[in-house]
Design a protein around this motif. Structure first.
Motif, PDB file in Angstrom:
ATOM      1  N   LEU A 100      53.093  10.995  -0.498  1.00 25.15           N
ATOM      2  CA  LEU A 100      52.051  11.798   0.150  1.00 25.15           C
ATOM      3  C   LEU A 100      51.324  12.672  -0.870  1.00 25.15           C
ATOM      4  CD1 LEU A 100      53.852  12.956   3.431  1.00 25.15           C
ATOM      5  CD2 LEU A 100      51.935  11.358   3.255  1.00 25.15           C
ATOM      6  N   LEU A 101      52.105  13.292  -1.766  1.00 25.95           N
ATOM      7  CA  LEU A 101      51.499  14.154  -2.783  1.00 25.95           C
ATOM      8  C   LEU A 101      50.632  13.345  -3.738  1.00 25.95           C
ATOM      9  CD1 LEU A 101      51.178  16.882  -4.169  1.00 25.95           C
ATOM     10  CD2 LEU A 101      53.297  16.414  -5.433  1.00 25.95           C
ATOM     11  N   ASN A 102      51.148  12.213  -4.183  1.00 25.36           N
ATOM     12  CA  ASN A 102      50.385  11.375  -5.115  1.00 25.36           C
ATOM     13  C   ASN A 102      49.105  10.857  -4.475  1.00 25.36           C
ATOM     14  OD1 ASN A 102      52.261  11.734  -7.132  1.00 25.36           O
ATOM     15  ND2 ASN A 102      53.305   9.783  -6.788  1.00 25.36           N
ATOM     16  N   THR A 103      49.177  10.484  -3.210  1.00 22.56           N
ATOM     17  CA  THR A 103      47.981  10.004  -2.510  1.00 22.56           C
ATOM     18  C   THR A 103      46.924  11.093  -2.443  1.00 22.56           C
ATOM     19  OG1 THR A 103      49.251   8.427  -1.173  1.00 22.56           O
ATOM     20  CG2 THR A 103      47.091   9.104  -0.332  1.00 22.56           C
ATOM     21  N   PHE A 104      47.355  12.315  -2.115  1.00 22.75           N
ATOM     22  CA  PHE A 104      46.420  13.434  -2.049  1.00 22.75           C
ATOM     23  C   PHE A 104      45.781  13.678  -3.411  1.00 22.75           C
ATOM     24  CE2 PHE A 104      45.416  17.877  -2.738  1.00 22.75           C
ATOM     25  CZ  PHE A 104      44.601  18.152  -1.656  1.00 22.75           C
ATOM     26  N   GLU A 105      46.584  13.722  -4.453  1.00 15.87           N
ATOM     27  CA  GLU A 105      46.059  14.038  -5.777  1.00 15.87           C
ATOM     28  C   GLU A 105      45.185  12.915  -6.333  1.00 15.87           C
ATOM     29  OE1 GLU A 105      49.177  15.366  -8.396  1.00 15.87           O
ATOM     30  OE2 GLU A 105      49.158  17.364  -7.465  1.00 15.87           O
ATOM     31  N   GLU A 106      45.548  11.673  -6.061  1.00 17.23           N
ATOM     32  CA  GLU A 106      44.716  10.555  -6.500  1.00 17.23           C
ATOM     33  C   GLU A 106      43.367  10.558  -5.783  1.00 17.23           C
ATOM     34  OE1 GLU A 106      47.206   7.252  -5.699  1.00 17.23           O
ATOM     35  OE2 GLU A 106      48.406   7.481  -7.532  1.00 17.23           O
ATOM     36  N   THR A 107      43.385  10.912  -4.504  1.00 14.69           N
ATOM     37  CA  THR A 107      42.131  11.009  -3.748  1.00 14.69           C
ATOM     38  C   THR A 107      41.260  12.124  -4.308  1.00 14.69           C
ATOM     39  OG1 THR A 107      43.190  10.209  -1.724  1.00 14.69           O
ATOM     40  CG2 THR A 107      41.114  11.396  -1.470  1.00 14.69           C
ATOM     41  N   LEU A 108      41.873  13.253  -4.640  1.00 15.65           N
ATOM     42  CA  LEU A 108      41.138  14.372  -5.222  1.00 15.65           C
ATOM     43  C   LEU A 108      40.536  13.975  -6.565  1.00 15.65           C
ATOM     44  CD1 LEU A 108      40.218  17.283  -5.272  1.00 15.65           C
ATOM     45  CD2 LEU A 108      42.504  17.950  -6.069  1.00 15.65           C
ATOM     46  N   ALA A 109      41.316  13.282  -7.379  1.00 11.81           N
ATOM     47  CA  ALA A 109      40.812  12.831  -8.681  1.00 11.81           C
ATOM     48  C   ALA A 109      39.611  11.905  -8.506  1.00 11.81           C
ATOM     49  CB  ALA A 109      41.920  12.124  -9.457  1.00 11.81           C
ATOM     50  N   GLY A 110      39.693  11.009  -7.534  1.00 15.16           N
ATOM     51  CA  GLY A 110      38.584  10.091  -7.277  1.00 15.16           C
ATOM     52  C   GLY A 110      37.333  10.832  -6.832  1.00 15.16           C
ATOM     53  N   ARG A 111      37.489  11.836  -6.001  1.00 10.81           N
ATOM     54  CA  ARG A 111      36.339  12.632  -5.545  1.00 10.81           C
ATOM     55  C   ARG A 111      35.693  13.361  -6.722  1.00 10.81           C
ATOM     56  NH1 ARG A 111      35.894  13.085  -0.049  1.00 10.81           N
ATOM     57  NH2 ARG A 111      37.738  12.711   1.258  1.00 10.81           N
ATOM     58  N   LEU A 112      36.519  13.891  -7.625  1.00 12.95           N
ATOM     59  CA  LEU A 112      35.995  14.608  -8.792  1.00 12.95           C
ATOM     60  C   LEU A 112      35.251  13.680  -9.738  1.00 12.95           C
ATOM     61  CD1 LEU A 112      39.085  16.892  -9.480  1.00 12.95           C
ATOM     62  CD2 LEU A 112      36.851  17.655  -8.678  1.00 12.95           C
ATOM     63  N   ARG A 113      35.803  12.498  -9.962  1.00 16.16           N
ATOM     64  CA  ARG A 113      35.121  11.530 -10.837  1.00 16.16           C
ATOM     65  C   ARG A 113      33.780  11.106 -10.243  1.00 16.16           C
ATOM     66  NH1 ARG A 113      40.582   9.752 -11.969  1.00 16.16           N
ATOM     67  NH2 ARG A 113      40.537   8.395 -10.140  1.00 16.16           N
ATOM     68  N   LYS A 114      33.745  10.957  -8.945  1.00 20.00           N
ATOM     69  CA  LYS A 114      32.510  10.558  -8.267  1.00 20.00           C
ATOM     70  C   LYS A 114      31.443  11.640  -8.359  1.00 20.00           C
ATOM     71  CE  LYS A 114      30.790   8.855  -3.798  1.00 20.00           C
ATOM     72  NZ  LYS A 114      31.169   8.550  -2.387  1.00 20.00           N
ATOM     73  N   LEU A 115      31.863  12.901  -8.394  1.00 21.99           N
ATOM     74  CA  LEU A 115      30.910  14.001  -8.437  1.00 21.99           C
ATOM     75  C   LEU A 115      30.283  14.166  -9.821  1.00 21.99           C
ATOM     76  CD1 LEU A 115      29.625  16.359  -6.862  1.00 21.99           C
ATOM     77  CD2 LEU A 115      31.520  17.799  -7.651  1.00 21.99           C
ATOM     78  N   LYS A 116      30.912  13.684 -10.875  1.00 15.38           N
ATOM     79  CA  LYS A 116      30.355  13.859 -12.221  1.00 15.38           C
ATOM     80  C   LYS A 116      29.007  13.153 -12.312  1.00 15.38           C
ATOM     81  CE  LYS A 116      31.138  13.173 -17.150  1.00 15.38           C
ATOM     82  NZ  LYS A 116      32.056  12.661 -18.203  1.00 15.38           N
ATOM     83  N   PRO A 117      27.950  13.887 -12.679  1.00 20.56           N
ATOM     84  CA  PRO A 117      26.613  13.284 -12.747  1.00 20.56           C
ATOM     85  C   PRO A 117      26.546  12.176 -13.794  1.00 20.56           C
ATOM     86  CG  PRO A 117      26.489  15.691 -12.776  1.00 20.56           C
ATOM     87  CD  PRO A 117      27.922  15.325 -12.984  1.00 20.56           C
ATOM     88  N   ALA A 118      25.762  11.170 -13.503  1.00 20.38           N
ATOM     89  CA  ALA A 118      25.584  10.076 -14.458  1.00 20.38           C
ATOM     90  C   ALA A 118      24.770  10.538 -15.657  1.00 20.38           C
ATOM     91  CB  ALA A 118      24.900   8.892 -13.777  1.00 20.38           C
ATOM     92  N   ASP A 119      23.932  11.534 -15.448  1.00 21.60           N
ATOM     93  CA  ASP A 119      23.053  12.037 -16.498  1.00 21.60           C
ATOM     94  C   ASP A 119      23.007  13.558 -16.413  1.00 21.60           C
ATOM     95  OD1 ASP A 119      20.151  12.880 -17.492  1.00 21.60           O
ATOM     96  OD2 ASP A 119      20.636  10.963 -18.430  1.00 21.60           O
ATOM     97  N   SER A 120      22.854  14.210 -17.544  1.00 21.78           N
ATOM     98  CA  SER A 120      22.809  15.675 -17.555  1.00 21.78           C
ATOM     99  C   SER A 120      21.630  16.212 -16.753  1.00 21.78           C
ATOM    100  CB  SER A 120      22.727  16.187 -18.999  1.00 21.78           C
ATOM    101  OG  SER A 120      21.556  15.704 -19.643  1.00 21.78           O
TER     102      SER A 120
END
Length: 353
Positions: free
Chosen positions: A35-55
């Motif tokens: 459960l903890l790993n699923t939560f943290e992996e989901t959070l990591a995925g959300r953060l990676r998705k939020l990183k802009p492709a360009d400055s």
């Protein structure tokens, strides 16, 4: 990492908070670990998705809307985790409840401050509408009115929002609660506190960005070091470094606002101000029409972007409010918070994407 000139913006002076939650020798069951790993992996995925492709995408209103959507998402994720843990509120430590309730009030106050600033920026659109209407005529009288609208817009945008200023002390207070309590004899409690730590860090990070964007100062940015023991720490550090560096670079160039759509409007206003200051001769009439058309386009983009961002801030406000209400309801009846959370998730399903 914090720059030498602004060490006061770096928090977590207490070291690795996860040592207080999951000390050496602490073991979780396979189910809880999953459960903890699923939560943290989901959070990591959300953060990676939020990183802009360009400055250039940093602090466009569309990106800020995505950042607020991320907050809605991770706060929904923590509710899903609580449901899966089947962790009744009667088993929560009183200190956890007190901190949660206090933090939720702080987040609601921050949301109100952001909403008020968005409303203030939207009000400036009225000056632009009057300006564009007056420029539809080439008479000298209309140019006088146009100059008045230009002056009104510049004064309005340059004014201060006291409610926004007050929210920075609230964010600083929220940052001081990132320290996590020692947890004994509760494996579920350890999982919950570790997950809540991630939610609090990311929430504070996004609020810090909004504060810097709205205030006109990079000094409002926070540098939040996180332990490397979580599955989301690398994605968070990467995103934080990318976004904070870009915002500081923009401000170092003397830019008044880092909001890209607002900057485009400001550029258009300055061009028109020069043209209408002493009237426009026939040779420059084509330049005036082009500048007016450009400002009309950029002002509409700003207005539409602010409308959509306002809706996302309101959605986050509702997510925090319903989570708080669920806890208070279960404290009164002594029930299982998971049951109420399950109901809240169904209600919020359309608001959280």
């Amino acid at each position: 990492m914090s720059r030498p000139q602004d060490p006061h913006r770096s928090f977590l002076p207490f070291g690795n908070p996860f040592r207080m939650i999951l000390p050496k020798g602490s073991h979780l069951s396979p189910k809880l670990l999953d459960l903890l790993n699923t939560f943290e992996e989901t959070l990591a995925g959300r953060l990676r998705k939020l990183k802009p492709a360009d400055s250039e995408d940093v602090l466009r209103l569309s990106w800020m809307r995505s950042a607020m959507e991320l907050l809605c998402g991770i706060h929904a994720d923590i509710k899903i985790l609580i449901t899966a843990l089947e962790f009744p509120v009667c088993d929560w430590d009183d200190k956890w409840i007190d901190v949660y309730l206090d933090n939720s009030v702080k987040l609601l106050d921050i949301c109100i401050a952001f909403s008020s600033e968005i409303s203030r920026l939207k009000q400036g659109h009225l000056f632009l509408q009057c300006l564009l209407h007056n420029l539809g005529s080439a008479s000298s009288k209309q140019f006088v009115r146009a100059r008045s609208s230009l002056d009104g817009w510049r004064q309005h945008i340059g004014s201060k929002n006291l409610r926004l200023d007050n929210c920075f002390s609230v964010m600083d207070a929220l940052a001081q609660t990132l320290d996590l309590p020692k947890i004994k004899n509760s494996a579920k409690g350890k999982v919950l506190m570790r997950a809540m730590y991630g939610v609090k860090v990311v929430t504070l990070f996004v609020c810090s960005i909004f504060g810097a964007a709205f205030s006109g100062s990079a000094k409002k940015l926070m540098n939040l070091p996180v332990p490397e023991t979580s599955l989301w720490s690398e994605a968070f550090a990467d995103l934080q470094t990318f976004v904070n560096t870009e915002i500081r670079n923009i401000y170092s160039n003397g830019v008044v606002t880092v909001l890209k759509e607002l900057e485009a409007v400001d550029t258009g206003v300055k061009k028109l101000y020069t043209l209408v200051q002493d009237g426009v001769d026939p040779v420059e009439s084509g330049v005036l029409q082009k500048s007016t058309s450009d400002l009309e386009t950029s002002s509409e983009k700003l207005s539409e972007g602010l409308d959509l961002l306002a809706k996302e801030v309101d959605s986050f406000f509702q997510v925090v409010l319903t989570g708080r209400d669920a806890l208070l309801c279960n404290l009164r009846v002594g029930g299982n918070i998971s049951d109420q959370v399950r109901t809240d998730l169904n209600v919020e399903g359309q608001a959280v994407r």
